[in-house]
Scaffold this motif. Structure first.
Motif, PDB file in Angstrom:
ATOM      1  N   ASP A 107       1.839   9.004  -5.918  1.00 21.70           N
ATOM      2  CA  ASP A 107       2.300  10.366  -5.651  1.00 21.70           C
ATOM      3  C   ASP A 107       3.372  10.771  -6.651  1.00 21.70           C
ATOM      4  O   ASP A 107       3.356  11.879  -7.194  1.00 21.70           O
ATOM      5  N   SER A 131       0.831  -1.207   0.000  1.00 24.38           N
ATOM      6  CA  SER A 131       0.000   0.000   0.000  1.00 24.38           C
ATOM      7  C   SER A 131       0.862   1.251   0.000  1.00 24.38           C
ATOM      8  O   SER A 131       0.585   2.213  -0.723  1.00 24.38           O
ATOM      9  N   LYS A 156       1.008   3.923  -2.917  1.00 23.50           N
ATOM     10  CA  LYS A 156       0.736   5.338  -2.658  1.00 23.50           C
ATOM     11  C   LYS A 156       1.918   6.196  -3.117  1.00 23.50           C
ATOM     12  O   LYS A 156       1.730   7.240  -3.747  1.00 23.50           O
TER      13      LYS A 156
END
Length: 193
Positions: free
Chosen positions: A85, A77, A81
């Motif tokens: 980003d 995760s 992420k």
């Protein structure tokens, strides 16, 4: 990465301990000086102990597996992420650079068009000025040629008139001479008559 190595080493250690215990118990039972019945009882007891240890190890392995699964999910995760980003930031950077490039191209195109228009206007003005100068020069040359032609025509006319007068004069003189020559003979002829 070192945490991953620790997990693998713990797993290997547990498996090794289990196998070593089983081999050790079996060897101890086989080499112990006991009767068959005692030996079977000891083997059953050892098997039960191994079974109990295996159950404990199974529970430990399940806990470790659950922990590893949770860590993998959490790490995945976090990486997802971080990737999102980074992708978002990269996309923004590319969009900004594309916009900057587009603005730069538009600006340069505008400057080029302005410069080209200005140069074309300058060339047009220069050409108009040169045409005007050529017209003036041509007009002056035309006037000069006209004057020269008129002057030469007048001189030629004067020369022709002078030559005609001279020729007429010479013709008159020749006629007079002819007349003078013919008069005496007429006089002579008329006297004879």
């Amino acid at each position: 990465m070192s945490e991953n190595n620790n997990n693998i080493n713990s797993k290997d250690f547990i498996i090794g301990t289990l196998v070593g215990t089983m081999v050790g118990v079996s060897a101890a039972l086989l080499f112990a000086p006991k009767s068959g019945r005692e030996l079977r009882g000891n083997i059953n007891q050892g098997a039960n102990q191994v079974k109990y240890r295996a159950g404990e190890l199974k529970n430990v392995a399940q806990e470790k597996g659950t922990d590893w699964k949770d860590k993998a999910y959490t790490t995945g995760s976090e990486l997802r992420k971080k990737a999102m980003d980074t992708t978002s930031q990269l996309s923004k950077t590319v969009t900004q650079q594309s916009q900057d490039f587009k603005d730069n191209v538009v600006q340069k195109t505008g400057e080029f068009t302005k410069n080209a228009t200005q140069k074309a206007e300058e060339l047009k003005n220069d050409a108009s000025q040169k045409i005007q100068e050529v017209k003036q020069d041509a007009g002056q040359k035309s006037q000069e040629v006209k004057k020269d032609a008129t002057s030469q025509a007048q001189e030629l006319k004067n020369t022709v008139d002078n030559q005609a007068k001279q020729s007429n004069k010479e013709d008159l003189q020749a006629k007079e001479k002819d007349a003078v020559k013919s008069k005496p003979s007429n006089t002579i002829n008329s006297k004879k008559e």
